[in-house]
Scaffold this motif. Sequence first.
Motif, mmCIF file in Angstrom:
data_model
loop_
_atom_site.group_PDB
_atom_site.id
_atom_site.type_symbol
_atom_site.label_atom_id
_atom_site.label_comp_id
_atom_site.label_asym_id
_atom_site.label_seq_id
_atom_site.Cartn_x
_atom_site.Cartn_y
_atom_site.Cartn_z
ATOM 1 N N GLY A 179 21.143 9.624 3.379
ATOM 2 C CA GLY A 179 20.990 8.358 3.804
ATOM 3 C C GLY A 179 21.721 7.069 2.872
ATOM 4 O O GLY A 179 22.496 5.839 3.117
ATOM 5 N N HIS A 180 21.842 8.061 1.490
ATOM 6 C CA HIS A 180 22.373 6.726 0.603
ATOM 7 C C HIS A 180 24.146 6.374 1.332
ATOM 8 O O HIS A 180 24.734 7.160 1.984
ATOM 9 C CB HIS A 180 22.607 7.126 -0.618
ATOM 10 C CG HIS A 180 21.593 7.013 -1.174
ATOM 11 N ND1 HIS A 180 21.053 6.287 -1.744
ATOM 12 C CD2 HIS A 180 20.612 8.112 -1.918
ATOM 13 C CE1 HIS A 180 20.314 6.266 -2.616
ATOM 14 N NE2 HIS A 180 19.677 7.610 -2.672
ATOM 15 N N GLU B 103 12.520 12.897 4.914
ATOM 16 C CA GLU B 103 12.380 11.793 5.492
ATOM 17 C C GLU B 103 12.502 11.153 4.567
ATOM 18 O O GLU B 103 11.740 11.156 3.446
ATOM 19 C CB GLU B 103 11.303 11.983 6.461
ATOM 20 C CG GLU B 103 11.580 9.641 7.239
ATOM 21 C CD GLU B 103 10.157 9.647 7.441
ATOM 22 O OE1 GLU B 103 10.126 8.954 8.408
ATOM 23 O OE2 GLU B 103 9.113 11.152 7.359
ATOM 24 N N CYS B 104 13.380 10.295 4.656
ATOM 25 C CA CYS B 104 13.648 8.637 3.563
ATOM 26 C C CYS B 104 12.274 8.186 3.957
ATOM 27 O O CYS B 104 11.899 7.007 4.972
ATOM 28 C CB CYS B 104 14.287 7.867 3.573
ATOM 29 S SG CYS B 104 14.819 6.097 2.088
ATOM 30 N N SER C 12 24.645 12.574 -0.185
ATOM 31 C CA SER C 12 23.152 13.440 0.022
ATOM 32 C C SER C 12 23.349 14.188 -1.303
ATOM 33 O O SER C 12 23.905 14.353 -2.240
ATOM 34 C CB SER C 12 23.911 14.180 0.320
ATOM 35 O OG SER C 12 24.483 15.678 0.504
ATOM 36 N N TRP D 49 11.444 9.949 -0.648
ATOM 37 C CA TRP D 49 11.616 10.601 -0.227
ATOM 38 C C TRP D 49 10.917 11.989 0.001
ATOM 39 O O TRP D 49 9.998 12.161 -1.074
ATOM 40 C CB TRP D 49 12.566 11.538 -0.259
ATOM 41 C CG TRP D 49 14.412 10.837 -0.080
ATOM 42 C CD1 TRP D 49 14.665 10.465 -1.406
ATOM 43 C CD2 TRP D 49 14.884 10.750 0.474
ATOM 44 N NE1 TRP D 49 15.972 10.113 -1.515
ATOM 45 C CE2 TRP D 49 16.108 10.072 -0.173
ATOM 46 C CE3 TRP D 49 15.111 11.193 1.687
ATOM 47 C CZ2 TRP D 49 17.517 9.634 0.814
ATOM 48 C CZ3 TRP D 49 16.724 10.610 2.320
ATOM 49 C CH2 TRP D 49 17.543 9.421 1.733
ATOM 50 N N LEU E 117 18.995 15.497 1.553
ATOM 51 C CA LEU E 117 18.181 14.014 2.057
ATOM 52 C C LEU E 117 19.622 13.294 2.204
ATOM 53 O O LEU E 117 20.184 12.702 1.767
ATOM 54 C CB LEU E 117 17.680 13.974 0.645
ATOM 55 C CG LEU E 117 16.459 14.578 -0.772
ATOM 56 C CD1 LEU E 117 16.019 14.316 -1.146
ATOM 57 C CD2 LEU E 117 15.553 15.112 1.014
ATOM 58 N N TYR F 66 4.516 4.819 3.272
ATOM 59 C CA TYR F 66 5.733 4.429 3.898
ATOM 60 C C TYR F 66 5.787 3.086 3.251
ATOM 61 O O TYR F 66 6.191 1.658 3.965
ATOM 62 C CB TYR F 66 5.736 3.708 5.597
ATOM 63 C CG TYR F 66 5.940 5.646 6.078
ATOM 64 C CD1 TYR F 66 6.852 5.831 6.059
ATOM 65 C CD2 TYR F 66 4.578 6.557 6.418
ATOM 66 C CE1 TYR F 66 7.159 7.215 6.608
ATOM 67 C CE2 TYR F 66 5.067 7.423 6.775
ATOM 68 C CZ TYR F 66 6.279 8.074 6.938
ATOM 69 O OH TYR F 66 6.525 10.053 7.092
ATOM 70 N N THR G 146 15.819 9.082 -5.671
ATOM 71 C CA THR G 146 17.007 9.331 -5.905
ATOM 72 C C THR G 146 17.062 8.070 -6.288
ATOM 73 O O THR G 146 16.821 6.460 -5.877
ATOM 74 C CB THR G 146 17.597 9.095 -4.953
ATOM 75 O OG1 THR G 146 17.703 8.950 -3.768
ATOM 76 C CG2 THR G 146 18.070 10.659 -4.731
ATOM 77 N N TYR H 159 11.201 5.270 1.759
ATOM 78 C CA TYR H 159 11.137 3.797 1.336
ATOM 79 C C TYR H 159 12.274 4.042 0.820
ATOM 80 O O TYR H 159 12.458 4.143 -0.299
ATOM 81 C CB TYR H 159 9.556 3.218 0.463
ATOM 82 C CG TYR H 159 10.132 2.161 0.224
ATOM 83 C CD1 TYR H 159 9.236 1.126 1.438
ATOM 84 C CD2 TYR H 159 10.346 1.380 -0.903
ATOM 85 C CE1 TYR H 159 8.589 -0.183 1.300
ATOM 86 C CE2 TYR H 159 9.591 0.030 -0.850
ATOM 87 C CZ TYR H 159 9.508 -1.163 0.326
ATOM 88 O OH TYR H 159 8.939 -2.056 -0.160
ATOM 89 N N SER H 160 12.983 2.193 0.628
ATOM 90 C CA SER H 160 14.247 1.666 0.006
ATOM 91 C C SER H 160 13.813 1.021 -0.923
ATOM 92 O O SER H 160 12.948 -0.497 -0.370
ATOM 93 C CB SER H 160 15.044 2.096 0.582
ATOM 94 O OG SER H 160 16.339 1.769 0.000
ATOM 95 N N ARG I 42 16.137 5.029 -3.036
ATOM 96 C CA ARG I 42 15.612 5.704 -2.535
ATOM 97 C C ARG I 42 14.197 6.691 -2.601
ATOM 98 O O ARG I 42 13.735 7.056 -3.634
ATOM 99 C CB ARG I 42 16.130 6.437 -0.497
ATOM 100 C CG ARG I 42 16.997 4.642 -0.790
ATOM 101 C CD ARG I 42 17.358 5.826 -0.032
ATOM 102 N NE ARG I 42 18.563 5.066 0.808
ATOM 103 C CZ ARG I 42 18.775 4.624 1.883
ATOM 104 N NH1 ARG I 42 18.280 5.374 3.020
ATOM 105 N NH2 ARG I 42 19.448 3.655 2.515
#
Length: 351
Positions: free
Chosen positions: A50-51, A85-86, A33, A79, A48, A133, A69, A88-89, A77
């Motif tokens: 999600g990873h 909020e993430c 994180s 943010w 953040l 997005y 990140t 896009y990845s 990613r």
Amino acid sequence: MRPIKLMGHERSLTQVKFNREGDILFSVAKDSSASIWYSSNGERLGTLEGHKGTIWSIDVDSKTSLCATGSADLSTRLWNVETGECVYSWEAASPVRRVAFSPDNLRLLAVNDKVMGSKGAISVYRINYDNVYEQSNEPILVIETREDATKVTVAGWSAEGKYIIAGHEDGYVSKYDGETGAFIETVRAHGIHNEEKVVSITDIQFADEDRLYFITASKDKNATLVDVDTFKVLKVYPADAPMNTAAITPKKNFVILGGGQEARNVTTTSESQGKFEARFYHKIFMDEIGRVKGHFGPLNTVAVHPDGTGYVSGGEDGFIRVHYYDKSYYDFEFDAERTDRVMSQAQKANA
């Protein structure tokens, strides 16, 4: 110089970064994180999440609206800073070791590691601010590792995004065209100043005011200052331990180096034994002028406040230390600087 000590990561720090104004601090570590903090008092704004693996790198755009990140989970990613909020990845073929926004925020580079059959590359993505997005999944530019070069470890943008500067595992630094990715030239910045065998470049940071020169740190126990246009090594700052990070201070002519012996190579955990201090050097005269203690392991990352009022360090010990300079820092002058100032004042008085 009493530091603010931040404890928000369970594992070693990998990168710390200020936003352009210097009021917000971003940090990533070998946990999965990222953290966002107020730099003035160390209050944590949020994380953040999600990873799924180590986050190696973080960068924030100049508007503090988006941050990026790069992680060992094979993803880059994007943010929303305000909401966490993430948005896009991007998936990658190998771990992402460094991310950096271009000065105009419209492009993002990601350094892909040379592992797992991947040759390693620098991928550049276009950033769509109209709808965050909806980003293009395909990079607009891919700079493959050259046949005559070792893998890229770090990279960044010069002024106006004109060039991409890349540091390599063998101590060389390369310059590529920021638009086309064409190779321009390379210089051996490390591996020539002593007999060290491990010479991998660990960090590249640009002069904040104009991005016309940059500093590199290396495992060869040196840091170098390199001019972007001439691509000549201007200065060399010798240290007594492998260096993991280096930064150029605004306002004063100093550079800050951080590193230390690998934890497994230190027989005791004492700070002096492992050489875990932040080192201050004079940028012009190359003399070491002081050290700041505090970490109980190697310094992995250093960032300077954009206003030149302080710096932050992140260590192998999992701690972040935010330092704001005392008056003595601003008052310090080399003999040559003091002489120049006195002579200048005398000339004005006689004019």
